[in-house]
Design a protein around this motif. Structure first.
Motif, PDB file in Angstrom:
ATOM      1  N   PRO A  57      82.014  -5.938  44.297  1.00 10.50           N
ATOM      2  CA  PRO A  57      82.797  -4.763  43.880  1.00 10.50           C
ATOM      3  C   PRO A  57      83.932  -5.117  42.918  1.00 10.50           C
ATOM      4  N   GLU A  58      84.518  -6.301  43.079  1.00 20.08           N
ATOM      5  CA  GLU A  58      85.582  -6.729  42.169  1.00 20.08           C
ATOM      6  C   GLU A  58      85.021  -7.017  40.783  1.00 20.08           C
ATOM      7  N   TYR A  59      83.831  -7.599  40.736  1.00 22.73           N
ATOM      8  CA  TYR A  59      83.189  -7.912  39.463  1.00 22.73           C
ATOM      9  C   TYR A  59      82.783  -6.617  38.749  1.00 22.73           C
ATOM     10  N   GLU A  60      82.364  -5.617  39.514  1.00 30.15           N
ATOM     11  CA  GLU A  60      82.049  -4.309  38.927  1.00 30.15           C
ATOM     12  C   GLU A  60      83.303  -3.677  38.327  1.00 30.15           C
ATOM     13  N   LYS A  61      84.457  -3.812  39.004  1.00 33.08           N
ATOM     14  CA  LYS A  61      85.721  -3.297  38.452  1.00 33.08           C
ATOM     15  C   LYS A  61      86.025  -3.979  37.127  1.00 33.08           C
ATOM     16  N   LEU A  62      85.808  -5.292  37.092  1.00 33.71           N
ATOM     17  CA  LEU A  62      86.020  -6.050  35.867  1.00 33.71           C
ATOM     18  C   LEU A  62      85.096  -5.525  34.771  1.00 33.71           C
ATOM     19  N   GLY A  63      83.823  -5.329  35.104  1.00 34.81           N
ATOM     20  CA  GLY A  63      82.861  -4.810  34.137  1.00 34.81           C
ATOM     21  C   GLY A  63      83.255  -3.443  33.616  1.00 34.81           C
ATOM     22  N   ALA A  64      83.731  -2.578  34.507  1.00 37.42           N
ATOM     23  CA  ALA A  64      84.160  -1.242  34.105  1.00 37.42           C
ATOM     24  C   ALA A  64      85.361  -1.327  33.170  1.00 37.42           C
ATOM     25  N   SER A  65      86.258  -2.262  33.435  1.00 36.30           N
ATOM     26  CA  SER A  65      87.457  -2.419  32.609  1.00 36.30           C
ATOM     27  C   SER A  65      87.125  -2.910  31.205  1.00 36.30           C
ATOM     28  N   PHE A  66      86.095  -3.742  31.082  1.00 40.48           N
ATOM     29  CA  PHE A  66      85.736  -4.305  29.786  1.00 40.48           C
ATOM     30  C   PHE A  66      84.559  -3.592  29.136  1.00 40.48           C
ATOM     31  N   LYS A  67      84.100  -2.511  29.718  1.00 37.74           N
ATOM     32  CA  LYS A  67      82.898  -1.833  29.223  1.00 37.74           C
ATOM     33  C   LYS A  67      83.017  -1.431  27.750  1.00 37.74           C
ATOM     34  N   LYS A  68      84.188  -0.974  27.351  1.00 38.04           N
ATOM     35  CA  LYS A  68      84.355  -0.511  25.969  1.00 38.04           C
ATOM     36  C   LYS A  68      84.777  -1.633  25.017  1.00 38.04           C
ATOM     37  N   ALA A  69      85.072  -2.807  25.542  1.00 42.08           N
ATOM     38  CA  ALA A  69      85.463  -3.932  24.689  1.00 42.08           C
ATOM     39  C   ALA A  69      84.223  -4.503  24.024  1.00 42.08           C
ATOM     40  N   LYS A  70      84.141  -4.372  22.740  1.00 43.42           N
ATOM     41  CA  LYS A  70      82.956  -4.821  22.009  1.00 43.42           C
ATOM     42  C   LYS A  70      82.928  -6.343  21.843  1.00 43.42           C
ATOM     43  N   SER A  71      84.090  -6.996  22.004  1.00 39.71           N
ATOM     44  CA  SER A  71      84.159  -8.430  21.747  1.00 39.71           C
ATOM     45  C   SER A  71      83.894  -9.282  22.982  1.00 39.71           C
ATOM     46  N   VAL A  72      83.688  -8.643  24.146  1.00 39.99           N
ATOM     47  CA  VAL A  72      83.465  -9.385  25.391  1.00 39.99           C
ATOM     48  C   VAL A  72      82.316  -8.755  26.170  1.00 39.99           C
ATOM     49  N   LEU A  73      81.467  -9.614  26.713  1.00 36.59           N
ATOM     50  CA  LEU A  73      80.360  -9.176  27.566  1.00 36.59           C
ATOM     51  C   LEU A  73      80.642  -9.629  28.991  1.00 36.59           C
ATOM     52  N   ILE A  74      80.490  -8.738  29.946  1.00 37.67           N
ATOM     53  CA  ILE A  74      80.563  -9.087  31.359  1.00 37.67           C
ATOM     54  C   ILE A  74      79.143  -8.938  31.892  1.00 37.67           C
ATOM     55  N   GLY A  75      78.551 -10.054  32.341  1.00 37.71           N
ATOM     56  CA  GLY A  75      77.153 -10.034  32.769  1.00 37.71           C
ATOM     57  C   GLY A  75      76.940 -10.757  34.078  1.00 37.71           C
ATOM     58  N   LYS A  76      75.743 -10.572  34.636  1.00 41.86           N
ATOM     59  CA  LYS A  76      75.397 -11.239  35.896  1.00 41.86           C
ATOM     60  C   LYS A  76      73.920 -11.575  35.909  1.00 41.86           C
TER      61      LYS A  76
END
Length: 159
Positions: free
Chosen positions: A59-78
Motif C-alpha cells: 500500500p505504501e508503494y501504491e501511494k508512491l506510484g500515485a504521487s509520481f503518476k503524472k511525473a513524466k521523468s520518473v517511472l515507478i514499477g514493480k
C-alpha cells in the motif's frame, strides 16, 4: 436475488478499486527493457506475492506510484518475481522486496544530477578540452598541410 445484486456490486467495487490502485507500472519479461532505463529514471520493486514484507510495503508503494503518476521523468514499477523469474534473475534479485533505482539517460550530466541530489552537493560536469579544430577557408591549408601531425578530416553538410 438480493445476494446476487450484492455479489455483483462487490465484484464491481473490487474491479474499480484494483483499476484505481494500479498507479505502479507492472513490469514483465515483455516490457521491462522497453520501459526501464530508457529516457527516464525508474524505481523498481522486485517482490513475491507471498512475502510478508512485500505485502506490508504494497500500500505504501501504491501511494508512491500515485504521487509520481503524472511525473513524466520518473517511472515507478514493480516485478512479480514468482511470475517473472527471468527478469528477477537477470537483475540479481535474491531477497524480497528488493528495490532498485535505474538511471534514465546515462550521461555524465544525469549521473551528476543523481549524485548531487543524493550527496547534497552541487558539482558541475567539467568540460574537457577538445582536439577538434573547425576548419574554414582561412585555416584549412595551415592545419591540413602540417606534415608533423596525423589528422582525420570530416567533410559534412550541416543539413
Amino acid at each position: 436475488m438480493k445476494f446476487q445484486v450484492w455479489l455483483a456490486l462487490g465484484i464491481l467495487a473490487l474491479l474499480l478499486a484494483s483499476a484505481w490502485a494500479d498507479d505502479v507500472l507492472v513490469l514483465t519479461e515483455e516490457n521491462f527493457e522497453k520501459e526501464v532505463g530508457q529516457d527516464r529514471g525508474a524505481l523498481v520493486e522486485f517482490y513475491a506475492p507471498w512475502c510478508g514484507h512485500c505485502q506490508k510495503l504494497a500500500p505504501e508503494y501504491e501511494k508512491l506510484g500515485a504521487s509520481f503518476k503524472k511525473a513524466k521523468s520518473v517511472l515507478i514499477g514493480k516485478v512479480d518475481c514468482d511470475e517473472h523469474k527471468s527478469v528477477c534473475g537477470k537483475y540479481g534479485v535474491e531477497g524480497y522486496p528488493t528495490i532498485k533505482w535505474y538511471e534514465g539517460h546515462r550521461t555524465a550530466e544525469s549521473l551528476a544530477e543523481f549524485v548531487n541530489t543524493e550527496g547534497g552537493t552541487n558539482v558541475k560536469i567539467a568540460t574537457l578540452p577538445s582536439n577538434v579544430v573547425v576548419l574554414n577557408a582561412h585555416n584549412f591549408d595551415e592545419v591540413v598541410l602540417d606534415e608533423t601531425k596525423n589528422m582525420f578530416v570530416e567533410f559534412y553538410a550541416p543539413w
